[in-house]
Design an enzyme around this catalytic site. Structure first.
Site, short mmCIF file in Angstrom:
data_model
loop_
_atom_site.label_atom_id
_atom_site.label_comp_id
_atom_site.label_asym_id
_atom_site.label_seq_id
_atom_site.Cartn_x
_atom_site.Cartn_y
_atom_site.Cartn_z
N CYS A 35 2.98 -22.46 -5.04
CA CYS A 35 3.38 -21.01 -4.32
C CYS A 35 4.38 -21.37 -3.96
O CYS A 35 5.73 -20.60 -4.22
CB CYS A 35 2.66 -20.49 -2.99
N GLU A 39 -1.48 -12.59 1.80
CA GLU A 39 -1.75 -13.94 2.47
C GLU A 39 -1.38 -14.70 3.19
O GLU A 39 -0.32 -15.26 2.43
CB GLU A 39 -3.40 -13.79 1.49
N LYS A 84 6.61 -12.45 2.90
CA LYS A 84 5.62 -13.15 2.57
C LYS A 84 6.49 -14.42 2.11
O LYS A 84 6.69 -15.84 2.17
CB LYS A 84 4.82 -12.73 1.47
P1 NAD Z 1 -5.79 -18.33 -9.24
O1 NAD Z 1 -4.82 -18.26 -10.42
O2 NAD Z 1 -6.37 -19.07 -8.12
O3 NAD Z 1 -6.78 -16.86 -9.04
C1 NAD Z 1 -6.16 -15.42 -9.68
C2 NAD Z 1 -7.30 -14.91 -10.62
O4 NAD Z 1 -7.10 -13.66 -10.97
C3 NAD Z 1 -8.09 -15.98 -11.51
O5 NAD Z 1 -9.50 -15.89 -11.73
C4 NAD Z 1 -7.50 -14.80 -12.98
O6 NAD Z 1 -8.79 -15.00 -14.21
C5 NAD Z 1 -7.57 -13.36 -12.67
N1 NAD Z 1 -7.23 -12.48 -12.89
C6 NAD Z 1 -5.95 -12.08 -13.39
N2 NAD Z 1 -5.82 -11.24 -14.13
C7 NAD Z 1 -6.42 -10.38 -13.58
C8 NAD Z 1 -7.19 -9.01 -14.26
N3 NAD Z 1 -6.68 -7.80 -15.42
N4 NAD Z 1 -8.55 -8.44 -14.56
C9 NAD Z 1 -9.04 -9.63 -13.39
N5 NAD Z 1 -8.76 -10.67 -13.49
C10 NAD Z 1 -8.04 -11.12 -13.36
O7 NAD Z 1 -4.70 -17.23 -7.90
P2 NAD Z 1 -4.54 -17.56 -6.62
O8 NAD Z 1 -4.23 -19.41 -5.85
O9 NAD Z 1 -5.31 -16.86 -5.52
O10 NAD Z 1 -2.97 -17.09 -5.96
C11 NAD Z 1 -3.72 -15.57 -6.21
C12 NAD Z 1 -1.72 -14.71 -5.40
O11 NAD Z 1 -2.79 -15.46 -4.04
C13 NAD Z 1 -0.85 -15.46 -5.95
O12 NAD Z 1 0.25 -14.29 -6.15
C14 NAD Z 1 -0.74 -16.47 -4.89
O13 NAD Z 1 0.88 -16.75 -5.10
C15 NAD Z 1 -0.80 -15.34 -3.98
N6 NAD Z 1 -1.16 -16.48 -2.76
C16 NAD Z 1 -1.83 -17.55 -3.07
C17 NAD Z 1 -2.03 -18.67 -1.72
C18 NAD Z 1 -3.03 -20.05 -2.09
O14 NAD Z 1 -2.98 -20.78 -1.55
N7 NAD Z 1 -3.49 -20.52 -4.01
C19 NAD Z 1 -2.05 -18.38 -0.55
C20 NAD Z 1 -1.12 -17.43 -0.13
C21 NAD Z 1 -1.33 -16.56 -1.41
C1 UGA Z 2 1.35 -23.38 1.47
C2 UGA Z 2 1.41 -22.41 3.08
O1 UGA Z 2 1.49 -22.62 3.75
C3 UGA Z 2 1.00 -20.75 3.12
O2 UGA Z 2 1.01 -20.65 4.41
C4 UGA Z 2 0.63 -19.99 2.02
O3 UGA Z 2 -0.12 -19.16 2.19
C5 UGA Z 2 0.51 -20.49 0.73
O4 UGA Z 2 1.69 -21.84 0.64
C6 UGA Z 2 0.62 -20.05 -0.45
O5 UGA Z 2 0.77 -18.58 -0.03
O6 UGA Z 2 0.47 -20.04 -1.77
P1 UGA Z 2 -0.59 -24.20 0.66
O7 UGA Z 2 0.90 -24.51 -0.86
O8 UGA Z 2 -1.82 -24.08 0.56
O9 UGA Z 2 0.62 -23.36 1.56
O10 UGA Z 2 -0.30 -25.52 1.39
P2 UGA Z 2 0.52 -26.16 2.58
O11 UGA Z 2 0.31 -27.25 3.50
O12 UGA Z 2 1.98 -25.40 2.70
O13 UGA Z 2 1.16 -27.58 1.92
C7 UGA Z 2 2.21 -27.29 0.55
C8 UGA Z 2 3.37 -28.61 0.21
O14 UGA Z 2 4.68 -29.14 1.59
C9 UGA Z 2 1.88 -29.78 0.24
O15 UGA Z 2 2.39 -30.81 -0.89
C10 UGA Z 2 2.11 -30.35 1.11
O16 UGA Z 2 1.91 -32.15 1.15
C11 UGA Z 2 3.78 -30.77 1.64
N1 UGA Z 2 4.04 -30.32 2.76
C12 UGA Z 2 3.32 -30.01 3.77
C13 UGA Z 2 3.95 -31.54 3.24
O17 UGA Z 2 5.14 -32.88 2.76
N2 UGA Z 2 5.24 -31.98 4.63
C14 UGA Z 2 4.50 -31.14 5.83
O18 UGA Z 2 4.93 -31.54 6.82
C15 UGA Z 2 3.70 -29.80 5.45
#
Ligand code: NAD
Ligand code: UGA
Length: 474
Positions: A282, A171, A226
């Protein structure tokens, strides 16, 4: 042997920042699918099911409206994990993959315990043929582990009652813009070995994404891409942040430098905003994981190269904290400082790895009294974040030197007798503040520390406020 069939039921394990919005958009775009989002955390599931949609567990612009449209129609939230795995044709793994805090690889490698637990649960409860999709960000080769766990149940069945295909579908959404990112993605990445399963997933995305934006690769390229996408994005932030310090020394202005270099189409203008350092759940964990993998595969030079992205990020937060203390005469005891913004970026209530946590703690250690404001983060979250920090807890025991903090969602009273205002998150609300009125309320000499280039330099200076602006000479 896998017989192609129409995908009807989807189960997503993990109702967090990715699982929730991703499945909401999927349900909205594909009314013919039934989508069940399951999580062990019962409180979170109750919040997702809350009648009052302002109580959803995450804040994301546009999400509430979609939930109102699809929840109870073809999107369901439940903590009955086994039940919905058993009826699913496709299971998304969307659980957290944080950095390991103990054992081999502690502090760098990904903790895959949640992924492994899910794989075991799918192995136990799935029926028939199930496509298992890695949505979480995981180290390259994780599909191998998932495959081994799933295969072990396939093999133990004399008659093939269950079988599995594994896909990687990372994602790329960013918080604060998740819905738009999901509805209009730059690309969809699908990695796998089984072409038929890849086509099934692709067909779902093709309901709203142009086929040319759907990239198909092998499993390992998809998993690795990713991590690398996040590493490249974070590298740009660290690059411009390192230059912000050089601008402060030389009289150059980092925003002007960003615009000038970003106009080169080979460089591009995005991700060049200097700030207090990147936060979020992340970037740091994914780069640490990349560093671990490089060392694991005998590439220490590559590991060191990427480690520096984090070194600069930590340094930026430390150096900003030191500047604030220095400008306030090296002493924060009994000084009142307003912290504007606690989430790691605007338009999210997520505080994971927020620079505000580190900087607040630093100022508290110096004895300051902080007034913390954020439009979407609540007091309980701030309390958890400051308490959870180990260094913070160690200092907390030494109460003599430690400062105090209070949470305020009242921007009218927050500035009363304040010595300084530190802008840490780029919330639009902070761009509209009336500095003339604020100045009247503050104790003099009054300071504004702008780490997000939000304020108008001339306006602030004309009022008589001392301004320190990141990456400039004021
Ligand atoms: P999160 O902590 O918000 O959500 C994860 C959820 O999984 C929690 O609610 C937890 O209770 C649940 N969980 C864990 N183990 C479980 C199990 N065995 N059965 C059922 N539920 C279970 O995490 P997130 O931010 O959604 O991130 C999830 C993944 O996606 C991570 O690998 C992260 O790196 C990736 N990711 C996050 C973002 C982002 O913007 N947060 C963007 C892209 C990818
Ligand atoms: C980031 C990536 O942008 C997503 O593509 C990815 O899916 C995600 O991580 C993930 O794997 O979790 P996110 O962390 O939600 O998304 O937000 P960003 O917009 O990337 O910002 C990350 C951090 O960098 C923030 O603290 C933001 O303030 C900072 N940032 C971003 C800067 O300081 N300057 C910039 O120009 C851009």
């Amino acid at each position: 042997m896998y017989t192609p069939k129409k995908i009807k039921n989807i189960c997503c394990i993990g109702a967090g920042y990715v699982g929730g919005p991703t499945m909401a958009v999927l349900a909205d775009k594909c009314p013919f699918l039934n989508i069940y989002v399951v999580d062990l955390n019962q409180e979170k599931i109750q919040q997702w099911n809350s009648k009052d949609t302002s109580e959803l567990p995450i804040f994301e612009p546009g999400l509430e409206q979609i939930i109102k449209r699809v929840r109870g129609k073809n999107l369901f939230f439940s903590f009955n994990v086994d039940k919905y795995i058993s009826i699913a044709d496709m299971v998304f793994l969307s659980v957290n993959t944080p950095t390991k805090t103990k054992g081999v690889g502690s502090g760098q490698a990904s903790d895959l315990s949640c992924i492994e637990a899910c794989a075991r649960q799918v192995a136990k409860s799935a029926k028939g043929h199930t496509i298992v999709v890695e949505k979480s960000t995981i180290p390259v080769k994780t599909a191998e582990t998932i495959k081994l766990i799933l295969k072990s149940t396939e093999d133990s069945d004399h008659i093939k009652l269950k079988s599995f295909s594994i896909l990687s579908n990372p994602e790329f959404l960013a918080e604060g813009t998740a819905i738009d990112d999901l509805e209009n993605p730059d690309r969809i990445l699908i990695g796998g070995e089984d072409e038929e399963s890849m086509n099934h997933l692709s067909k779902i995305y093709e309901q709203w994404v142009e086929p040319k934006k759907i990239i198909k690769t092998n499993l390992w390229s998809s998993e690795l891409s990713k991590l690398i996408a996040n590493a490249f994005l974070a590298q740009r932030v660290s690059s411009i942040n390192s230059i912000s310090a050089l601008c402060e020394k030389t009289g150059a202005d980092v925003n002007q430098v960003s615009s000038a270099i970003g106009a080169d189409s080979r460089i591009g203008s995005k991700f060049l905003m200097a700030g207090p350092g990147f936060g979020g759940s992340c970037f740091k964990k994914d780069i640490l994981n990349l560093v671990y993998l490089c060392n694991y595969f005998g590439l220490p030079e590559v590991a060191d190269y990427w480690k520096n992205v984090i070194t600069i990020n930590d340094w930026q937060q430390k150096r900003l904290s030191e500047i604030i203390v220095d400008k306030l005469f090296g002493n924060l005891t009994d000084k009142k400082i307003v912290i504007l913004g606690f989430s790691f970026k605007a338009k999210t209530n997520d505080t994971r790895e927020s620079p505000s946590i580190y900087i607040s703690r630093y100022l508290l250690e110096e004895g300051a009294h902080l007034i913390i404001n954020d439009p979407k983060v609540n007091k309980k979250q701030v309390d958890n974040d400051l308490k959870n920090d180990q260094i913070f807890v160690s200092t907390l025991n030494n109460k003599n030197s430690f400062g105090t903090w209070e949470f305020s969602n009242n921007l009218e009273s927050a500035f009363e007798k304040a010595d300084a205002v530190v802008i840490l998150t780029d919330w639009p609300e902070y761009k509209k503040l009336n500095w003339k009125i604020i100045f009247k309320k503050m104790r003099k000499p009054a300071w504004v520390f702008d780490t997000r280039s939000i304020v108008e330099e001339k306006e602030i200076q004309n009022i008589g406020i001392n301004l320190w602006k990141l990456g400039s000479n004021c």
